[in-house]
Structure formats: structure tokens, C-alpha cells
Scaffold this active site. Structure first.
Site, PDB file in Angstrom:
ATOM      1  N   LYS A 190       3.264   3.764  -5.870  1.00  0.00           N
ATOM      2  CA  LYS A 190       2.632   5.155  -5.522  1.00  0.00           C
ATOM      3  C   LYS A 190       3.362   6.431  -5.605  1.00  0.00           C
ATOM      4  O   LYS A 190       3.100   7.513  -5.694  1.00  0.00           O
ATOM      5  CB  LYS A 190       1.723   5.246  -4.012  1.00  0.00           C
ATOM      6  CG  LYS A 190       0.674   4.363  -3.966  1.00  0.00           C
ATOM      7  CD  LYS A 190      -0.212   4.554  -2.663  1.00  0.00           C
ATOM      8  CE  LYS A 190      -1.339   3.739  -2.638  1.00  0.00           C
ATOM      9  NZ  LYS A 190      -1.097   2.358  -2.306  1.00  0.00           N
TER      10      LYS A 190
ATOM     11  N   HIS B  42      -1.205   8.434  -5.156  1.00  0.00           N
ATOM     12  CA  HIS B  42      -2.236   7.610  -4.517  1.00  0.00           C
ATOM     13  C   HIS B  42      -3.660   7.802  -5.177  1.00  0.00           C
ATOM     14  O   HIS B  42      -4.018   9.071  -4.923  1.00  0.00           O
ATOM     15  CB  HIS B  42      -2.211   8.040  -2.885  1.00  0.00           C
ATOM     16  CG  HIS B  42      -3.094   7.056  -2.165  1.00  0.00           C
ATOM     17  ND1 HIS B  42      -3.555   6.019  -2.817  1.00  0.00           N
ATOM     18  CD2 HIS B  42      -3.521   6.858  -0.805  1.00  0.00           C
ATOM     19  CE1 HIS B  42      -4.406   5.262  -1.887  1.00  0.00           C
ATOM     20  NE2 HIS B  42      -4.239   5.815  -0.653  1.00  0.00           N
TER      21      HIS B  42
ATOM     22  N   HIS C 292       0.879  -1.332   0.097  1.00  0.00           N
ATOM     23  CA  HIS C 292       0.111  -0.001  -0.047  1.00  0.00           C
ATOM     24  C   HIS C 292       0.955   1.041  -0.030  1.00  0.00           C
ATOM     25  O   HIS C 292       0.864   2.073  -0.785  1.00  0.00           O
ATOM     26  CB  HIS C 292      -1.014  -0.115   1.420  1.00  0.00           C
ATOM     27  CG  HIS C 292      -1.953   1.302   1.086  1.00  0.00           C
ATOM     28  ND1 HIS C 292      -2.781   1.339   0.169  1.00  0.00           N
ATOM     29  CD2 HIS C 292      -2.106   2.134   2.108  1.00  0.00           C
ATOM     30  CE1 HIS C 292      -3.580   2.240   0.446  1.00  0.00           C
ATOM     31  NE2 HIS C 292      -3.375   2.705   1.464  1.00  0.00           N
TER      32      HIS C 292
END
Lengths: 416, 88
Positions: free
Chosen positions: A332, A337, A300
Site C-alpha cells: 500500500k 489503499h 493489509h
């Protein structure tokens, strides 16, 4: 996975800040291209940051033929339709045979929906008064509009769903699509996510002080936050049997997924990382795999101080000592993002890494953080013969989803 | 406004607002171009801009039966004539 219907991906489509097609996206990921820079979609003076991953000069008609009306479509609707057409084309499903329309569904993750258009509406409303404003600008404000418009434009009448679980929405939409096919409720699913940039979302992250004033640098000691971006990312999912029967080229396999929630805090992740740990373990269990089988983790990795430590902690908990030898990267820093699209965009990243045999790097990294001490692939992309990739999406509200994707293996011997 | 000017402006509105290029004057707008009820409301807003005044509810009601560009032009002409006759 004996007895379980194998689900494969046969088409990919994306438009994001780095590239407007899958082939260029793969090249950019390998080269470590940063798509984050000054925004011009709206005024950013007064905000903590003036940067983001904006799709520059987006002209819908470059991607969507005139056969399809763009009337009352939001930026999100047009981006997602453009990505859908690209994915369908790659899957050999464009135009879609009429007999498949009732068996084809749409599952999309989103966040900001048509808020950008709503902002223009509200500006005009304040300037001109209610009677003089085109209210059709609000007709696509709701987040489900993109799935609605994809389905109605292409005449799809299978299942349709929209997920709004913040930054995990795109990944969850893919997992749900898998379930619909496994359960026999759809033959083919378009699954993905879309996120447009807009003032309201940008202002919200600004208020939370979550934005890096410059360009995000995940896992770095001095990271200050995330960079917001926009993207559409759509995958075509179907069973292996369906794909083989129609002679489709298989790009990769969705081996499993896990979904959990933290029940902890509105924006902060649980420091103990239990939600993230359980999400990864659920995905491994669903896939019939062990931690030993995973070759690469697409993190993430937002670049916020708390996320990156929490995710590192979670990976150590799930993978034990092996965590230190397992490449983990955050893409990212390239794409920014993309919130509701991020999980789907990173599913595409994972599939491209599997397909083209490389690990995309964590770019913009400068200084090691003692609390983030894994192999974050900070020295450029790395050639690697990957078989299994795990992709994390950990969202506000404690919404966690992990996808596990595999290189297509005719025999499906994933753990042997 | 003379008829030609009205027709030209209506066609401009269709190109600009509804992505309809050179519609036939007697084409059924719903059948040929998917023109729907929300479009109709947007069109009235554009007609108000073109005329420089707001339409009354009664005038808007008269637009309910419109199906073609020619009928739109008739409608606009009628509105203008009525306003002139009323000395507005």
C-alpha cells in the site's frame, strides 16, 4: 487437496496509481515505485492530506474499444471494464465465445461506486436547480453498477454479485467467485474490485484522522495513517480442468480463503486480533495448509497506528516463532489503499510475486517500531522462489478476508 | 434558427453527449445507437439549453414519438414556430 476442484487464475487486469497494465505493474512492484502524490481529481485544500494514489490522465478510450458504449458509466465502471478487458485478453477469452456467456459470471468488490459523479451532479444541482441537471449522472451511483456494466457490456449472464465489505470487498469477491465455480454455478468468473477516488470518501477518512498528511509508511514507528488511492483489479478464475481443456496458460492457483468478522467496532480493529487470526486460520484450513507452508504474507498494512500493530500481533499468533522469519510486506505504500479494490489488487500483487519470483518491498519505511518487529522487507524487493502467498484484507466494520494463492504446480503438492 | 443550424447543433449534441458520430438523418436512433428513454430525457434538457427556454410538459409529450434526427429537427422547428406564433 484431494476431491476438491482446483481453481486457477488465467487472466489479470489492473489500472492503478502505479501502472495501467499488469506487466508494468510487476516491474513497478519489483522496483518499489511509489504511486502516491498530489491529487488533482478534486480540491484537497483544507484536508489533512493533499496526497493520494490517483490514476492520472485516465482516458477510458485508451483501454475500451469503440464497440462498447461508455454512456452513463462512472469512473469506477470504466476502470473496472478496462481491467476486465485486459484480464479477459490475457486469459484468451476476448472476445468471449458465445457458448461461454451463460456460464461466465462477475463478482466485484467496491466501495465508492459512482459517488464522484454524484458529487458533480449535486454541485450542478445546487448551482442550477433540479430541472437543469443531467440526472443520468446518478445512474451509476450505486456500487453494483460496475458489475452490471461489465456483464451487460460483454453479454455475460452467469451469476453476478457485488460486495461492499469496505477494504475486504475485493478479496471476498474472489472467494465467492471460487465458491460459485466449485459448486458448479459458473464455469468462468471475473472477480475483483474497483475503487475510484472521490471527495466524500476522502473527506470521511480525513474526518477520522486516518490519512497520513504525507505519504503512508506502513509498520514504521512514526506512521500517521493511510494514503487513499484508486484502482481496478480483475482476475479470471476457472477450474484447472476448464483451463487445461481450453489450452489456457495458468498464472497461479487460488488455494483457499477465509472470512470472519470482529463484532468489535465500526472502524477500529479488535486489539486482540481475534478476527484477523481466525481469518488467516480459516484460509489455511480451507487450503489444507499449515502455517509452515506459507512463504510470504502480503499484509493489509494500511499504515494506521492500530492496524499495523494488530496485524503484527495476529501474524505472531498464527505463525508462532516462524513469524520472525516470514517476509511480510505492505504494497500500500506503493499503490495507496484502494479500499474496495485493495483485496483484488493485492491478489494480483501476490500472483505476480509468485509468477516472477520476488517479494515486493514495504517502501517509505524509516524507523523500526518495537510493536511491529517482523521482517517487513524494507530494503527493496527481494528475489524469492515463492510457492505460497497469504494475502490479508482487514476492513472497517471488522470485515476480515484472507486469500491464499499458490504458484501453479501441476501436481498440486502444496504441503509436501 | 434555420434548419441547417438546428441539424448541426443536434448532431453536436449527439457527438458530445451520446458518443454518436455523424448519425444518418433517418436512422432509427434506438436500433442504430441504443438510444434509450434516459437519453431522450437528457436530449430534451440539451434542446432546452439550445433554445434558451424550458419546454412545457405538453411540448415534452410531443417528443415521445421521435425516432430519428430528422424528426428531432422537425420537432425543434415546430416548437420554435409555435413560440413565435404565440409571441413568446
Amino acid at each position: 487437496m484431494p476431491g476438491k476442484k482446483r481453481i486457477v487464475i488465467t487472466g489479470l487486469g489492473t489500472i492503478n496509481a502505479v501502472a495501467d497494465n499488469v506487466s508494468d505493474f510487476a516491474a513497478a512492484l519489483r522496483a518499489g515505485v511509489c504511486g502516491i502524490g498530489p491529487l488533482n481529481l478534486f480540491e484537497t485544500s483544507g484536508f489533512r492530506s493533499q496526497n493520494g494514489g490517483q490514476i492520472k490522465n485516465f482516458a477510458a478510450r485508451n483501454y475500451i474499444p469503440r464497440d462498447f458504449s461508455l454512456k452513463r458509466m462512472s469512473r469506477a465502471d470504466m476502470l473496472s471494464l478496462a481491467a476486465t478487458l485486459a484480464a479477459f485478453s490475457q486469459a484468451g477469452l476476448y472476445p468471449l465465445p458465445p457458448q461461454l456467456k451463460e456460464e461466465t459470471g462477475v463478482s466485484i468488490g467496491g466501495g465508492s461506486g459512482g459517488l464522484l459523479e454524484a458529487e458533480f451532479f449535486y454541485r450542478d444541482y445546487l448551482k442550477k436547480g433540479g430541472g437543469h441537471v443531467h440526472f443520468s449522472g446518478l445512474s451509476s451511483v450505486y456500487c453494483a453498477s460496475s458489475a452490471d456494466r461489465i456483464a451487460s457490456t460483454l453479454g455475460l449472464s452467469g451469476p453476478k454479485a457485488t460486495f461492499m465489505t469496505a477494504c475486504s470487498a475485493g478479496a471476498t469477491a474472489i472467494g465467492y467467485a471460487r465458491d460459485l465455480i466449485v459448486n458448479g454455478q459458473a464455469r468462468i468468473m471475473l472477480a475483483g474490485g474497483v475503487e475510484p477516488m472521490c471527495r466524500i470518501t476522502y473527506a470521511a477518512f480525513n474526518a477520522l484522522k486516518s490519512l497520513d498528511p504525507g505519504v503512508c509508511h506502513p509498520f514504521d514507528r512514526d506512521r500517521e495513517g493511510l494514503s487513499l488511492g484508486e484502482a481496478a483489479a480483475v482476475l479470471v478464475l476457472e477450474s484447472l480442468d476448464t483451463a487445461l481443456a481450453r489450452g489456457a496458460r495458468v498464472i497461479g492457483e487460488l488455494l483457499g480463503y477465509g472470512v470472519t468478522c470482529d463484532s468489535f467496532h465500526m472502524t477500529a480493529p479488535d486489539e486482540k486480533a481475534s478476527g484477523a487470526v481466525r481469518s488467516m486460520r480459516a484460509a489455511l484450513s480451507d487450503s489444507g495448509l499449515t502455517p509452515h507452508d506459507v512463504d510470504y504474507i502480503n499484509a493489509h498494512g494500511t499504515g494506521t497506528p492500530v492496524n499495523d500493530v494488530m496485524e503484527t500481533t495476529a501474524i505472531k499468533e498464527v505463525f508462532g516463532r516462524r513469524a520472525y522469519n516470514l517476509p511480510v510486506s505492505s504494497t500500500k505504500a506503493m499503490t495507496a489503499h484502494t479500499l474496495g479494490a485493495a483485496g483484488a489488487l493485492e491478489a494480483i500483487v501476490s500472483l505476480l510475486a509468485l509468477q516472477h519470483g520476488f517479494i515486493p518491498p514495504t517502501i517509505n519505511y524509516r524507523n523500526p517500531d518495537p510493536l511491529c518487529d517482523l521482517d517487513y522487507v524494507t530494503d527493496g524487493s527481494r528475489p524469492a522462489d515463492l510457492r505460497i502467498v497469504l494475502s490479508n484484507s482487514f476492513a472497517f466494520g471488522g470485515n476480515n478476508t484472507t486469500l491464499i494463492l499458490g504458484k501453479y504446480d501441476e501436481k498440486g503438492n502444496w504441503n509436501g | 434558427m434555420i434548419r441547417e443550424e438546428i441539424e448541426k447543433e443536434i448532431k453536436n449534441i449527439f457527438r458530445r453527449e451520446f458518443e454518436v458520430e455523424n448519425p444518418g438523418l433517418d436512422d432509427n436512433l434506438r436500433e442504430a445507437y441504443g438510444f434509450d428513454s434516459i437519453d431522450a430525457i437528457e436530449l430534451l434538457l440539451e434542446i432546452e439549453k439550445m433554445l434558451g427556454f424550458e419546454l412545457t410538459q405538453e411540448e415534452k409529450k410531443q417528443a415521445m414519438e421521435i425516432r430519428t434526427i430528422n424528426q428531432i429537427c422537425d420537432y425543434v422547428e415546430k416548437i420554435i414556430r409555435a413560440r413565435v406564433a404565440a409571441g413568446k
